[in-house]
Design a protein around this motif. Structure first.
Motif, PDB file in Angstrom:
ATOM      1  N   GLN A 110      46.929  54.824  47.495  1.00 55.06           N
ATOM      2  CA  GLN A 110      47.564  55.186  46.232  1.00 55.06           C
ATOM      3  C   GLN A 110      48.537  54.102  45.799  1.00 55.06           C
ATOM      4  O   GLN A 110      49.086  53.364  46.636  1.00 55.06           O
ATOM      5  CB  GLN A 110      48.297  56.509  46.371  1.00 55.06           C
ATOM      6  N   ALA A 111      48.764  54.029  44.516  1.00 54.43           N
ATOM      7  CA  ALA A 111      49.742  53.082  43.986  1.00 54.43           C
ATOM      8  C   ALA A 111      51.088  53.300  44.664  1.00 54.43           C
ATOM      9  O   ALA A 111      51.512  54.449  44.870  1.00 54.43           O
ATOM     10  CB  ALA A 111      49.864  53.240  42.476  1.00 54.43           C
ATOM     11  N   SER A 130      53.909  47.947  48.001  1.00 50.27           N
ATOM     12  CA  SER A 130      54.063  48.329  46.588  1.00 50.27           C
ATOM     13  C   SER A 130      52.799  48.021  45.808  1.00 50.27           C
ATOM     14  O   SER A 130      52.842  47.404  44.736  1.00 50.27           O
ATOM     15  CB  SER A 130      55.269  47.603  45.976  1.00 50.27           C
ATOM     16  N   LEU A 131      51.687  48.447  46.344  1.00 51.55           N
ATOM     17  CA  LEU A 131      50.401  48.114  45.728  1.00 51.55           C
ATOM     18  C   LEU A 131      50.253  48.757  44.360  1.00 51.55           C
ATOM     19  O   LEU A 131      50.758  49.860  44.101  1.00 51.55           O
ATOM     20  CB  LEU A 131      49.259  48.539  46.644  1.00 51.55           C
ATOM     21  N   LYS A 132      49.548  48.025  43.496  1.00 54.36           N
ATOM     22  CA  LYS A 132      49.317  48.453  42.121  1.00 54.36           C
ATOM     23  C   LYS A 132      47.810  48.541  41.871  1.00 54.36           C
ATOM     24  O   LYS A 132      47.030  47.851  42.537  1.00 54.36           O
ATOM     25  CB  LYS A 132      49.935  47.435  41.161  1.00 54.36           C
ATOM     26  N   PRO A 133      47.403  49.321  40.897  1.00 46.76           N
ATOM     27  CA  PRO A 133      45.962  49.392  40.591  1.00 46.76           C
ATOM     28  C   PRO A 133      45.352  48.019  40.315  1.00 46.76           C
ATOM     29  O   PRO A 133      44.184  47.777  40.662  1.00 46.76           O
ATOM     30  CB  PRO A 133      45.920  50.295  39.360  1.00 46.76           C
ATOM     31  N   GLU A 134      46.128  47.122  39.738  1.00 50.42           N
ATOM     32  CA  GLU A 134      45.599  45.786  39.442  1.00 50.42           C
ATOM     33  C   GLU A 134      45.415  44.927  40.691  1.00 50.42           C
ATOM     34  O   GLU A 134      44.881  43.820  40.608  1.00 50.42           O
ATOM     35  CB  GLU A 134      46.489  45.049  38.434  1.00 50.42           C
ATOM     36  N   ASP A 135      45.843  45.406  41.833  1.00 50.65           N
ATOM     37  CA  ASP A 135      45.577  44.710  43.093  1.00 50.65           C
ATOM     38  C   ASP A 135      44.186  45.045  43.635  1.00 50.65           C
ATOM     39  O   ASP A 135      43.753  44.471  44.639  1.00 50.65           O
ATOM     40  CB  ASP A 135      46.614  45.080  44.152  1.00 50.65           C
ATOM     41  N   THR A 136      43.504  45.957  42.974  1.00 54.92           N
ATOM     42  CA  THR A 136      42.148  46.323  43.391  1.00 54.92           C
ATOM     43  C   THR A 136      41.232  45.114  43.312  1.00 54.92           C
ATOM     44  O   THR A 136      41.128  44.469  42.266  1.00 54.92           O
ATOM     45  CB  THR A 136      41.604  47.459  42.512  1.00 54.92           C
ATOM     46  N   VAL A 143      43.146  50.458  44.853  1.00 53.63           N
ATOM     47  CA  VAL A 143      44.436  51.112  44.645  1.00 53.63           C
ATOM     48  C   VAL A 143      44.277  52.102  43.496  1.00 53.63           C
ATOM     49  O   VAL A 143      43.967  51.712  42.368  1.00 53.63           O
ATOM     50  CB  VAL A 143      45.535  50.095  44.330  1.00 53.63           C
ATOM     51  N   SER A 144      44.497  53.361  43.796  1.00 56.62           N
ATOM     52  CA  SER A 144      44.358  54.390  42.780  1.00 56.62           C
ATOM     53  C   SER A 144      45.694  54.672  42.106  1.00 56.62           C
ATOM     54  O   SER A 144      46.754  54.559  42.730  1.00 56.62           O
ATOM     55  CB  SER A 144      43.811  55.675  43.404  1.00 56.62           C
ATOM     56  N   SER A 145      45.617  55.031  40.846  1.00 58.83           N
ATOM     57  CA  SER A 145      46.861  55.286  40.085  1.00 58.83           C
ATOM     58  C   SER A 145      47.288  56.741  40.194  1.00 58.83           C
ATOM     59  O   SER A 145      46.578  57.579  40.700  1.00 58.83           O
ATOM     60  CB  SER A 145      46.635  54.918  38.621  1.00 58.83           C
TER      61      SER A 145
END
Length: 115
Positions: free
Chosen positions: A13-14, A84-90, A113-115
């Motif tokens: 998860q984000a 601190s992963l973000k969806p754009e790190d997918t 990474v899901s939002s």
């Protein structure tokens, strides 16, 4: 011939964290620069981070402070701690080894990474 095997990817998860590992074969690991790159769908492969044989590091500007690259020469392994992963790190994350007559890539590990 250097062979690289990545592991540690998955769904998170984000805001979460993951640690990627890349195990390398061969006796030249400590003398190689090791890097992580990533490729998102429809985009070019981009640099994430590099760690040289002397331990100095380079990061993509946009990832500084969230990602940390490290290496354990005794285990022939390089790591990428992602916080601190973000969806754009997918993306698919690839490990690279570069040195004297060495330019090897792993098969990649998927990070979602899901939002």
């Amino acid at each position: 011939q250097v062979q690289l095997v990545e592991s540690g990817g998955g769904l998170v998860q984000a805001g979460g964290s993951l640690r990627l590992s890349c195990a390398a074969s061969g006796s030249t690991f400590s003398s190689n620069a090791m890097g992580w790159y990533r490729q998102a769908p429809g985009k070019q492969r981009e640099l994430v981070a590099i760690i040289s044989s002397d331990g100095s590091t380079i990061y993509a500007d946009s990832l500084k402070g969230r990602f940390t690259i490290s290496r354990d020469n005794a285990k022939n392994t390089v790591y990428l701690q992602m916080n601190s992963l973000k969806p754009e790190d997918t993306a698919v994350y690839y490990c690279n080894a570069r040195g004297w007559r060495v330019d090897a890539w792993g098969q990649g590990t998927q990070v979602t990474v899901s939002s």
